[in-house]
Each structure stands twice: as structure tokens, then as C-alpha cells.
Design a protein around this motif. Structure first.
Motif, PDB file in Angstrom:
ATOM      1  N   UNK A 358      18.532   5.007  -3.147  1.00 47.49           N
ATOM      2  CA  UNK A 358      17.782   4.438  -3.544  1.00 47.49           C
ATOM      3  C   UNK A 358      16.595   5.348  -2.603  1.00 47.49           C
ATOM      4  N   UNK A 359      15.292   5.934  -3.787  1.00 51.23           N
ATOM      5  CA  UNK A 359      14.480   6.726  -4.000  1.00 51.23           C
ATOM      6  C   UNK A 359      13.877   6.597  -2.636  1.00 51.23           C
ATOM      7  N   UNK A 360      13.425   5.358  -2.082  1.00 50.93           N
ATOM      8  CA  UNK A 360      12.616   4.452  -0.972  1.00 50.93           C
ATOM      9  C   UNK A 360      12.837   4.388  -0.126  1.00 50.93           C
ATOM     10  N   UNK A 361      13.969   3.748  -0.184  1.00 51.92           N
ATOM     11  CA  UNK A 361      15.580   3.682   0.756  1.00 51.92           C
ATOM     12  C   UNK A 361      16.669   3.855   0.551  1.00 51.92           C
ATOM     13  N   UNK A 362      17.294   5.161   2.133  1.00 45.66           N
ATOM     14  CA  UNK A 362      17.699   6.367   1.668  1.00 45.66           C
ATOM     15  C   UNK A 362      18.901   5.543   2.516  1.00 45.66           C
ATOM     16  N   UNK A 363      18.706   4.332   2.985  1.00 45.84           N
ATOM     17  CA  UNK A 363      19.435   2.991   3.683  1.00 45.84           C
ATOM     18  C   UNK A 363      20.370   2.182   2.583  1.00 45.84           C
ATOM     19  N   UNK A 364      20.094   2.505   1.994  1.00 50.00           N
ATOM     20  CA  UNK A 364      20.529   1.180   0.497  1.00 50.00           C
ATOM     21  C   UNK A 364      21.561   2.829  -0.464  1.00 50.00           C
ATOM     22  N   UNK A 365      22.175   2.191  -0.562  1.00 52.39           N
ATOM     23  CA  UNK A 365      23.000   3.009  -1.470  1.00 52.39           C
ATOM     24  C   UNK A 365      24.191   2.151  -2.216  1.00 52.39           C
ATOM     25  N   UNK A 366      24.448   2.573  -3.716  1.00 54.01           N
ATOM     26  CA  UNK A 366      25.581   2.432  -4.373  1.00 54.01           C
ATOM     27  C   UNK A 366      26.630   3.749  -4.414  1.00 54.01           C
ATOM     28  N   UNK A 367      27.767   2.897  -4.824  1.00 58.06           N
ATOM     29  CA  UNK A 367      28.640   3.593  -4.959  1.00 58.06           C
ATOM     30  C   UNK A 367      29.874   3.074  -6.127  1.00 58.06           C
ATOM     31  N   UNK A 368      30.427   3.874  -6.913  1.00 57.71           N
ATOM     32  CA  UNK A 368      30.979   2.976  -8.234  1.00 57.71           C
ATOM     33  C   UNK A 368      32.871   3.875  -8.124  1.00 57.71           C
ATOM     34  N   UNK A 369      33.282   2.581  -8.144  1.00 57.64           N
ATOM     35  CA  UNK A 369      35.023   2.822  -8.021  1.00 57.64           C
ATOM     36  C   UNK A 369      35.588   3.210  -9.093  1.00 57.64           C
ATOM     37  N   UNK A 370      36.692   3.369  -8.819  1.00 52.69           N
ATOM     38  CA  UNK A 370      37.529   3.749 -10.879  1.00 52.69           C
ATOM     39  C   UNK A 370      38.505   1.935 -10.632  1.00 52.69           C
ATOM     40  N   UNK A 371      37.227   0.921  -9.817  1.00 49.25           N
ATOM     41  CA  UNK A 371      38.050  -0.288 -11.000  1.00 49.25           C
ATOM     42  C   UNK A 371      37.366  -0.218 -11.492  1.00 49.25           C
ATOM     43  N   UNK A 372      35.829  -0.181 -11.936  1.00 52.56           N
ATOM     44  CA  UNK A 372      34.739  -0.540 -13.213  1.00 52.56           C
ATOM     45  C   UNK A 372      33.524  -1.079 -11.845  1.00 52.56           C
ATOM     46  N   UNK A 373      33.700  -1.522 -11.275  1.00 52.34           N
ATOM     47  CA  UNK A 373      32.805  -1.949  -9.852  1.00 52.34           C
ATOM     48  C   UNK A 373      31.493  -0.852  -9.767  1.00 52.34           C
ATOM     49  N   UNK A 374      30.494  -1.444  -8.474  1.00 55.99           N
ATOM     50  CA  UNK A 374      29.820  -0.751  -8.427  1.00 55.99           C
ATOM     51  C   UNK A 374      29.424  -2.251  -7.064  1.00 55.99           C
ATOM     52  N   UNK A 375      29.377  -1.119  -6.078  1.00 55.49           N
ATOM     53  CA  UNK A 375      29.096  -2.021  -4.694  1.00 55.49           C
ATOM     54  C   UNK A 375      27.614  -1.527  -3.711  1.00 55.49           C
ATOM     55  N   UNK A 376      26.756  -2.549  -3.579  1.00 54.91           N
ATOM     56  CA  UNK A 376      25.909  -2.232  -2.889  1.00 54.91           C
ATOM     57  C   UNK A 376      26.015  -2.456  -1.607  1.00 54.91           C
ATOM     58  N   UNK A 377      25.647  -1.184  -1.164  1.00 53.37           N
ATOM     59  CA  UNK A 377      26.039  -0.824   0.234  1.00 53.37           C
ATOM     60  C   UNK A 377      25.070  -0.355   1.225  1.00 53.37           C
ATOM     61  N   UNK A 378      24.834  -0.431   2.661  1.00 52.77           N
ATOM     62  CA  UNK A 378      23.505  -0.326   3.157  1.00 52.77           C
ATOM     63  C   UNK A 378      23.607   0.339   4.808  1.00 52.77           C
ATOM     64  N   UNK A 379      23.412   1.666   5.158  1.00 52.77           N
ATOM     65  CA  UNK A 379      24.045   2.470   5.969  1.00 52.77           C
ATOM     66  C   UNK A 379      23.261   2.203   7.296  1.00 52.77           C
TER      67      UNK A 379
END
Length: 557
Positions: A358-379
Motif C-alpha cells: 500500500x502506498x501510504x502504509x508499506x506494512x500492509x501488502x496484498x499477495x495473489x496466489x495461483x488458486x485465485x485468492x488475494x490475501x491481505x497481510x501485515x509485515x
């Protein structure tokens, strides 16, 4: 006059007549000019010698001249090094006789030795500025060669856009290629955030995992000022699958290889060798890397980047002076079932294919997988908060945050769809069906509601979600009468152009040239509102943000 008028006029009257000016041929002194007489001087000299010379200079002749000059420089350098070794040997012998020991040459940095020797040789030969002058001449030659394309890049405007306000077009400009990239596929593209005309292209052999003919890849840095030859070329023993420029350091960029290595390059370093490479015993991925992304760090801290690979790992890399230190953040499980999980648990199934911060908070990220889902994670170091978006039914190709609205992101997949999401909402705001597998998607850097998508068949789609989302503003095929394999798209943040990369497919007429092409957007595709044109940067950003807010309010729920 005395003979003519002696009987009629007295001597006194004749004297008066002589003293008067001539009334029939009179002119004032101020109107009289000097009359110069012309003189002819004969000069006998020999004419200077002159010759007529004409020759056509192309990239081949320039390359041959560079090669001949480079071989000559190498011969001189080898001779000079031979003399220095002989002198060093004589000094060692004299020191041994005197009982003194010489320092080990291994204590010197080989890069510093090579650079210093090159500078000494160039200064000795008097060719210190030859490289810069040759580069300027080469760009002048290319500008004259591609003069019509340069004029289109600067001045072309599609006049038909005035009569069709909801339609646009794309004009093909340059085709970038390298001599050794004919059998390779463009896997990723990235524009430099510092230099507006510089971009990088990653190449890999065609085939799964980058295992193609020869099994080698390359990474090229191109400039819009010189489309015929790359500025830098970096070789790789396997395919280069992804790359990313550092957002602040314009000469630093990272790349992922098909063998699982993460490599950090320095563009200013001479030669074609890589900078820092992850090793097998130091956290190297076991399968091809699918994406790498940099994050900003505080001044004085080490550079940091993240990588996601097909082995299921999401890894953080700290760039030290001579090594890459890894930290595994998330481990995906490709063997987990795809059945629905309880609401209090989020299963990390599948294999990671893409990541976005995320541009304003780089601790929040999105990860796409081959199953079609998108995960929102925190570093964060304490915990990993996970949200699972049921985005697609096929592997996710790309996920990107909106550059103006920090809670909106877009995803594309092989299931033919492009979806726009609002953070924390598990249902998409907008769904776009392109009728084919989507290989890439990107937000416009000038308009918050414009989305550019690319299909595997080589068709480019440009949507303006604020004006109309049922039909795109532009649908244009890169190659007519055949299916072209396209892999990635990247709009320029500084110019109204975009890059499209793909592979060269063979048909009945031979190889098709142009696996990396530059396209210019017509006025309707790069249009901004009237208020934004006359506003400053902050006000323009607020206007674009309000457009996205209205779009969310219209489509939410």
C-alpha cells in the motif's frame, strides 16, 4: 562673354553675371558625393585542395569500430600489465634481498583496481571523453534515423478524438530489441522512477520455468533516446522472471531468476556481472521467483525488498554491503485443500504469484496466489493479520493499489476478468470481462479512474471507470490477422506512452519482430479534467481522489 556682349553689357554687369551660379546646371554641395574609381587587382594563388567524401554509417559500422578500438586497448593494457608485473617482480627480488616482505595483493578491491587502471589507461591514451562523445553521436544518428517516429512522439494527436469523445486509439512508435533476444520472452517491464526516459526489460527463454533453448536470460536497460541499442545489458545463466527499480536510488534495481535467485544490480557498475546474489545456503528460493518489490527505508538503514516465489515463500531481504540477509515472513501451502475454511481461520493455500504494498502504509501488502485468492497481510514483527478476498477462480496474474486512493486496488487473472476492490470489502466494486486470459493490468499515472489491461492474445484495453465501465475507450490489437502472445504492460509515469512486452511467434512468413513495443495514447485516453489542468499538485490529487470516492459511492453495495 565680352566678345558676345561687349556692345550691350558693361564690364561691371559681366562681372556680376560671372559671380552668379549657373541656373541651368546647379546642385548643392551637400548632395554631391565622391566618385571612386574602380581598380582591378589580379591575385594569383593556388586553390585549396578539396575532396568529395560520402559514406553511410550504421550500427554495424559503429560496432565494428568499437570492437577494433577495444581490441587495440586490450592489447595495450596487456602490454602495460606485463611491464608492471616485471617491475613488481624486480621490486620483490630487491625487497627479499633486503629482508622486507611485500603486502598481499589480495587486500585490494578488484573493482577499484580495474576502475583505476582503466582511468589511467584512458588518461594516458587521451581518450577520456570518447565514450560520452560516442554516446551523443549515436543518439544523434538514431534521432535522424527515427525522425518521423520522434515527431509522432512529440506532436501526434488523433484528430478523430474530437468527434468521438468516448473512444481513443494507440499509435505504435518504437520497437525495442536486442540481437540475442530473438528467442526470448519479455517477462516483466519497469520504468525508472528517477529518469523519465529509462526503463528495464527482463527476458527469459520461452517455456515453463524459463527452460528454453540455451536456458539463459538477460536484463536490458533501454532509453527512449536510443531505441536501437540497450544502454546496459546484464546476462543471467537462467531466465529473468521479474524486476523492480528502487523508488529513490535510480541506479539500483532488483530481479528474480528462474532458478530462485534474488539479485540486486547496480547500473553504474561497468561490465555485465550481477551485484549481490542470494546463495543456496542463505535463503535462496528453490523455484522461480514470480515478483520482487522494494520498500522505502529510513536514511542510514539498509535497503529492503520482498520476493515471492513458486516455492510458497514470501521473503524479506536486507541489502548489506556484500550479502543479502533473508527473513521468511509467510509460507504458503500448495498442498492444502481448496475447500472453504472456518471464518476464524485463514488457510494460506496455493502458491504466491504477485505482491503489492500500500502506498501510504508499506506494512500492509496484498499477495495473489495461483488458486485465485488475494490475501491481505501485515509485515509487522508481532503478528500477521490476514484477510482472504475470493477474487478469482484461476491464478492471479497481478494486483496493484490505486496511486490516488489508498484503499482501492485492482486484480487480474487467467479467468478473463479484471476486478476493482475496496479494502476490507469481500465483494468487488467493478468486474470487467475481457473475453480472454488477462496477462497484465495497470493504473494510469495521470487519471485515478483509468485502467489499462492486456490480454494474452495481444489486445490492449483502456477503461475509464468514472466515465463508462460497460465498454472500454479503446480496444486495439498489436498484430493483425494473427494471435500475438503478450505478457506484460507498463504505462510511463512521465510521458503519454505505454510499453507492451511479449514473445515472438512464428508463422508462415517467418519470425515476427517486435516483442517489445512502445505505444502512444491519443488525447481521449490521457484526458484529465479541466479543474486538474489549472490546479497545483495537491489540488489535482484531491480532485482525482474525489472521483474515486464518487465511483465507490456509486458501486458500493
Amino acid at each position: 562673354m565680352e566678345e558676345v556682349y561687349k556692345d550691350m553689357v558693361s564690364q561691371v554687369d559681366l562681372a556680376k553675371l560671372d559671380s552668379q551660379p549657373n541656373p541651368f546646371n546647379f546642385s548643392e554641395r551637400v548632395s554631391q558625393t565622391n566618385r571612386f574609381s574602380h581598380r582591378n587587382l589580379a591575385v594569383q594563388t593556388e586553390a585549396p585542395p578539396s575532396t568529395t567524401f560520402a559514406h553511410t554509417v550504421g550500427p554495424a559500422e559503429i560496432t565494428e569500430a568499437y570492437s577494433a578500438n577495444y581490441e587495440l586497448l586490450l592489447d595495450r593494457e596487456m602490454e602495460r600489465e606485463r611491464e608492471e608485473r616485471e617491475e613488481e617482480r624486480e621490486r620483490d627480488l630487491s625487497r627479499e634481498r633486503g629482508g622486507r616482505r611485500t603486502p598481499s595483493p589480495g587486500a585490494l578491491d578488484p573493482l577499484e583496481v580495474a576502475s583505476s587502471s582503466g582511468r589511467r589507461h584512458s588518461e594516458r591514451a587521451g581518450l577520456a571523453g570518447l565514450g560520452q562523445a560516442a554516446k551523443v553521436v549515436e543518439r544523434m544518428v538514431n534521432q535522424n534515423t527515427y525522425d518521423d517516429i520522434c515527431q509522432d512522439f512529440r506532436y501526434w494527436e488523433d484528430g478523430s478524438d474530437e468527434f468521438r469523445p468516448l473512444e481513443g486509439s494507440l499509435l505504435p512508435l518504437w520497437k525495442f530489441h536486442h540481437d540475442r533476444s530473438r528467442l526470448l520472452v519479455v517477462t516483466d517491464l519497469c520504468w525508472s522512477p528517477i529518469y523519465p526516459d529509462l526503463f528495464a526489460a527482463a527476458y527469459a527463454p520461452s517455456g515453463e520455468g524459463g527452460a528454453g533453448p540455451g536456458g539463459v536470460g538477460m536484463l536490458c536497460l533501454y532509453s527512449l533516446k536510443n531505441p536501437s541499442t540497450p544502454e546496459r545489458v546484464f546476462r543471467a545463466p537462467c531466465g529473468v522472471t521479474c524486476l523492480a527499480f528502487h523508488p529513490k536510488h535510480g541506479s539500483v534495481f532488483a530481479a528474480g531468476w528462474a532458478d530462485g535467485s534474488v539479485v540486486v544490480y547496480e547500473a553504474r557498475r561497468p561490465g555485465e556481472s550481477a551485484g549481490l546474489t542470494s546463495c543456496t545456503g542463505e535463503g535462496k528460493h528453490l523455484l522461480p521467483v514470480t515478483q520482487v518489490r522494494w520498500v522505502l527505508t529510513e536514511p542510514g538503514e539498509d535497503l529492503c525488498l520482498y520476493s515471492v516465489a513458486q516455492d510458497g515463500r514470501l521473503t524479506q531481504w536486507q541489502v548489506h554491503s556484500s550479502v543479502l540477509i533473508h527473513t521468511d515472513l509467510i509460507q504458503f501451502r500448495p498442498d492444502l485443500p481448496r475447500a472453504p475454511q472456518p471464518q476464524d481461520r485463514v488457510a494460506l493455500e496455493g502458491i504466491g504469484t504477485c505482491v503489492a504494498f500500500r502506498p501510504d502504509n508499506e506494512k500492509v501488502m496484498l499477495v495473489g496466489v495461483d488458486t485465485g485468492a488475494v490475501f491481505q497481510c501485515t509485515t509487522s514483527d508481532t503478528a500477521h493479520s490476514l484477510i482472504r478476498y475470493p477474487a478469482h477462480t484461476a491464478p492471479v496474474r497481478q494486483v496493484l493499489w490505486n496511486p490516488y486512493h489508498n484503499h482501492v486496488f485492482v486484480s487480474c487473472s487467467v479467468d478473463w476478468t479484471v476486478k476493482v476492490w475496496l479494502q476490507y470489502n469481500l465483494s468487488p466494486l467493478i468486474v470487467l470481462d475481457l473475453g480472454g486470459a488477462v496477462s497484465g493490468v495497470a493504473w494510469s499515472p495521470f487519471n485515478s479512474s483509468v485502467v489499462v489491461a492486456l490480454s494474452d492474445e495481444g489486445r490492449v484495453y483502456v477503461y475509464d471507470l468514472f466515465m463508462r465501465r460497460a465498454k472500454p475507450l479503446c480496444v486495439q490489437s498489436l498484430v493483425q490477422r494473427r494471435r500475438a502472445a503478450a505478457t506484460c504492460v507498463s504505462p510511463s509515469p512521465s510521458h503519454p506512452v505505454l510499453l507492451v512486452g511479449g514473445e515472438r511467434c512464428v508463422n508462415g512468413h517467418g519470425w515476427i519482430v517486435g516483442n517489445l513495443i512502445c505505444l502512444k495514447l491519443s488525447p481521449n485516453l490521457r484526458r484529465v479534467s479541466k479543474d486538474t489542468k489549472s490546479a497545483d499538485e495537491r489540488t489535482a490529487r484531491e480532485i482525482e481522489l474525489s472521483k474515486m470516492e464518487r465511483l465507490i459511492a456509486t458501486n458500493k453495495g
